[in-house]
Design an enzyme around this catalytic site. Structure first.
Site, PDB file in Angstrom:
ATOM      1  N   ARG A 170      -3.965 -13.574  -7.057  1.00 31.80           N
ATOM      2  CA  ARG A 170      -4.304 -12.185  -6.745  1.00 31.80           C
ATOM      3  C   ARG A 170      -4.007 -11.293  -7.940  1.00 31.80           C
ATOM      4  NH1 ARG A 170       0.432  -9.867  -6.836  1.00 31.80           N
ATOM      5  NH2 ARG A 170       2.264 -10.927  -6.002  1.00 31.80           N
ATOM      6  N   THR A 201       5.821  -9.755  -6.131  1.00 26.62           N
ATOM      7  CA  THR A 201       6.217  -9.123  -4.881  1.00 26.62           C
ATOM      8  C   THR A 201       6.955 -10.134  -4.026  1.00 26.62           C
ATOM      9  OG1 THR A 201       5.477  -7.669  -3.087  1.00 26.62           O
ATOM     10  CG2 THR A 201       4.142  -9.622  -3.520  1.00 26.62           C
ATOM     11  N   CYS A 253       6.739  -5.414  -8.319  1.00 28.93           N
ATOM     12  CA  CYS A 253       5.477  -4.984  -8.927  1.00 28.93           C
ATOM     13  C   CYS A 253       5.596  -4.763 -10.430  1.00 28.93           C
ATOM     14  CB  CYS A 253       4.929  -3.728  -8.246  1.00 28.93           C
ATOM     15  SG  CYS A 253       4.626  -3.964  -6.489  1.00 28.93           S
ATOM     16  N   ALA A 257       3.151  -2.806  -0.187  1.00 32.37           N
ATOM     17  CA  ALA A 257       2.516  -3.280  -1.416  1.00 32.37           C
ATOM     18  C   ALA A 257       1.099  -3.753  -1.107  1.00 32.37           C
ATOM     19  CB  ALA A 257       3.326  -4.423  -2.023  1.00 32.37           C
ATOM     20  N   ALA A 260       1.337  -5.910   2.326  1.00 27.73           N
ATOM     21  CA  ALA A 260       2.609  -6.299   2.929  1.00 27.73           C
ATOM     22  C   ALA A 260       3.382  -5.037   3.282  1.00 27.73           C
ATOM     23  CB  ALA A 260       3.413  -7.173   1.975  1.00 27.73           C
TER      24      ALA A 260
END
Length: 244
Positions: A72, A77, A175, A144, A159
């Protein structure tokens, strides 16, 4: 859009389901919405680095956590119990291929769900995700967002910290930049992940312009999982000789 409540599920198992549902969508199937929790896991996106984990790797192994390098966008995270993770599998071409508008729709849904729970949430300019301003202290990230788009189909998602143990975030630079994190529980909301699921699912349906249908998911087939992607997603960094 089919909605699947998966309960608590291992990260890689959920990843395989996403890939299978994306393959089915490209073959003419329906869009999907996965609602779930993960056991303790840190995931590092394409722009991330394991250097953003600040705890010794042996400590994470001892706590039973996993660390995966994933496909992704974004940096590092955390996912874990008490956090509502949502993976929409969406045909972005139906939405003119606008990735930014899609991410904003996810953020809008979270902001709306927070408002339904009497929490004032907002965006922060230049930062992806959803933020709150606690009674004392700087803005803190409540949710996030990190997505992937492959051949016009989305995976991964968001999330939302509901009753999450926020101490897990202290073992990384979330992040990739220092900031505070928040949870609905820390903000005074007395609700479980299961309580929040229908609230957020409803807001996502509204933001994406779909009707949700509760469904049972069919197990993924091997031919639905791209081999090259599977090798990358299965790379558990704690199982390799990585310097602490």
């Amino acid at each position: 859009m089919n909605a699947y409540d998966l309960g608590r599920i291992e990260y890689l198992e959920a990843w395989r389901l996403q890939e299978a549902l994306a393959s089915r969508l490209r073959a003419g199937g329906d869009e999907s919405l996965l609602l779930l929790e993960h056991p303790h896991v840190y995931t590092i996106g394409r722009r991330g680095t394991i250097e953003h984990i600040t705890a010794p790797l042996d400590e994470l192994r001892g706590l039973g956590a996993r660390v995966y390098q994933v496909d992704r966008g974004g940096d590092i995270t955390y996912h874990g119990p008490g956090q509502l993770v949502v993976y929409p599998i969406v045909d972005l071409e139906r939405r003119r291929g606008d990735v930014v508008a899609y991410v904003r729709a996810l953020e809008d849904a979270v902001i709306g769900a927070a408002a339904d729970l009497d929490v004032a949430a907002r965006r922060v300019e230049g930062r992806t995700g959803v933020w709150v301003t606690p009674p004392a202290g700087p803005p803190a990230k409540l949710c996030a967002v990190g997505v992937r788009v492959s051949r016009g189909t989305t995976s991964h998602g968001l999330a939302l910290n509901v009753t999450t143990d926020l101490s897990w975030f202290s073992r990384m630079i979330p992040c990739g930049f220092p900031h505070q994190v928040a949870s609905l529980a820390r903000l005074g909301v007395d609700a479980s992940v299961n309580d929040v699921k229908p609230v957020l699912a409803g807001r996502l349906a509204e933001a994406l312009g779909v009707d949700l249908v509760t469904a049972q998911i069919a197990p993924p087939r091997d031919d639905e999982i791209p081999e090259r992607a599977a090798v990358r997603a299965a790379r558990d960094l704690l199982a390799h000789a990585v310097p602490a």
